[in-house]
Structure formats: C-alpha cells, structure tokens
Design a protein around this motif. Sequence first.
Motif, short mmCIF file in Angstrom:
data_model
loop_
_atom_site.label_atom_id
_atom_site.label_comp_id
_atom_site.label_asym_id
_atom_site.label_seq_id
_atom_site.Cartn_x
_atom_site.Cartn_y
_atom_site.Cartn_z
N LEU A 34 7.35 -1.97 7.84
CA LEU A 34 7.40 -2.71 6.87
C LEU A 34 6.01 -3.06 6.08
N VAL A 35 5.68 -2.65 5.07
CA VAL A 35 4.45 -3.03 4.34
C VAL A 35 4.57 -3.91 3.17
N GLU A 36 3.76 -4.83 3.06
CA GLU A 36 3.46 -5.76 2.16
C GLU A 36 2.51 -4.99 1.00
N VAL A 37 3.09 -4.63 -0.01
CA VAL A 37 2.29 -3.80 -0.94
C VAL A 37 1.37 -4.67 -1.79
N LYS A 38 0.25 -4.22 -1.96
CA LYS A 38 -0.98 -4.67 -2.53
C LYS A 38 -0.81 -3.93 -3.96
N ALA A 39 -0.62 -2.75 -3.92
CA ALA A 39 -1.10 -1.90 -5.15
C ALA A 39 0.12 -0.68 -5.13
#
Length: 310
Positions: A34-39
Amino acid sequence: MSTARAVRFDDYGDRDVLYVTDVPMPSPGDGEVLVEVKAAGINPGEAAIRRGEMHERYPATFPSGQGSDLAGIVTALGAGVTRFAVGDEVLGYSFRRSSHATHTVVPADQLVHKPAELSWEAAGSLCIVGTTAWAAVRAVDAKPGETVAVSAAAGGVGTVTVQLLALRGARVLGIASEANDAWLTAHGVRRIPYGDRLAEELAAAAPDGIDAFIDLFGPQYVQLAVDLGVAPERIDTITAWAKAAEVGAKTEGSMAASTPEVLTELAAMVADGRLELPIAATYPMDRVRDAYAELELRHTHGKIVLLPGA
C-alpha cells in the motif's frame, strides 16, 4: 484512516466526467504494498482511455479509476513482500488505473526504491514516459553518428527520448515549436519546425538521409518517415498502431520496457543529472480536470503532475 480519496469516472466522456470521491482504504494482498501517493503523472493515453477511444484495446469497467505513474511512501505490506519496508520511498506504476489517489495498492514488482536526490514530482511522473522512450530508442536501434528524427520532441515522452538518443551519440532532429528551441538546443537536438515544409526541412537537415524515426504524435509522421526513405523496421510509433501495421513499422512502448531494472536505471539517470525530466505544471488532485485541460492542449513542455496530498 478508513478511507482514501481517488479520481473516478462513471462513463466515457470529456474531462467533465472526472470527479474526486472517498473510497475504502485499499488493503494489500499477497505480493503487494500500500502506497501513500505523493505525486502521480498524467499521460495522454489516460485521456484517450477516458474518452473511450481505446475501448477495443484497453476497455474500462465502471466506476473506473485513473492513472499509472506514481511515487510515494510504503504504508503497509502484503504477505511475502521482502524488498520493501513500511516507510520506504518508492516509485513505479499501476496497471489498475489507480494512481490518481491518495493511496493505492501496487504489486511489489512494479515498484523500485526512489533515490533521495529525485524530487517527488519527477519520481511520480517518470515511469510511463521513461520506459516508453527507452523502448522506442531501443526499437530503432540508434547508433553513434546516425540521424534520428523525433516527432513531438518537446513533450513528456519526447524530452526523454531525445536525451536518450543524444546519450547514444545519435544526431537528433526534434520536430517541435519555436518555443522549445532553447531547451532542445541545450540538450544537443536540432529543432525542426512544424508546418507545410516539414518534409523539406527534414531533408535539408539530413542531406545523407534519416536513419531512424520515432513518432510520438500520430500516423502522419509514420507516413512522413516512409516518404523520407526510412526503413520500416527503423520506424517506431507509440500511438499510430494501424498505420504501423500498414507500413510495417514497430509499435514498441512502455510495456516493452516496464521492468524494475529499466526503471531503476532511469531513476538513477535523473537523480544524477544525466537525464532531465522537465515538470510543466503541478495540480492538486481536486483540480484533475484543469490538469487534463492543460495536457490536452498538447503543447506542454515536459510533464504535468497531480499532487494528491496537496
């Protein structure tokens, strides 16, 4: 946090079908993170999918998410993931049309570690343009001293393509508007202007002939390459599939180079300055329609990037 925010559309249409909504927080399965999307970069192909123009090749199911490129921070691991840890900064891609969101689940083999020197904006928009350019340059087998023409040379894929060609020692003719002259010249590219005299301008710039042609815009450039005497096996297009089939040209793009090894090398090249990845504009995710309005003008220099947390 039990919910995430994501771009959605419920039917094919213009950019006004896009909206941002709350969705259940995704949970990683086996081999996923699971990735917290920064860009997250945006790409012309995503607009074409949303308009239904690629339904035969890439059909959508509704409600549909959107987006491939991404960079962010790992926040959870699925079973069997050993290459990453919670807190790692990563970049990569999703084939699930899911990167235009605050959080998304991605198979671990579609991610690599983000170099610390790489900005979020560059990392989040690198994969599709980088791997597409890499595949196209490899497809035409550009050699030192050869002349290679590139259409849409100052766009997102074009800016990477011309640099990779120059690094190979090729002589690059970049078809682009006058506004991009300074950037292309600074990167070792001879700009060739659009217009009715394009064929004559290219022929004059390459009196000994053009060895290879990379089309990043449309079928008219594939035909132009043939008319200029370029061998079909040394023409690659990332968009004009029907025309390529007609003349025998190649159609190698991002799928042909989307590997951890290629993406790691591209990230290192941008991080250490061998490649420049221009960022044309950034938008908060709530302004996704505005981001696509700018993209669809087809005159941006470099990448347009969504910042989901902004």
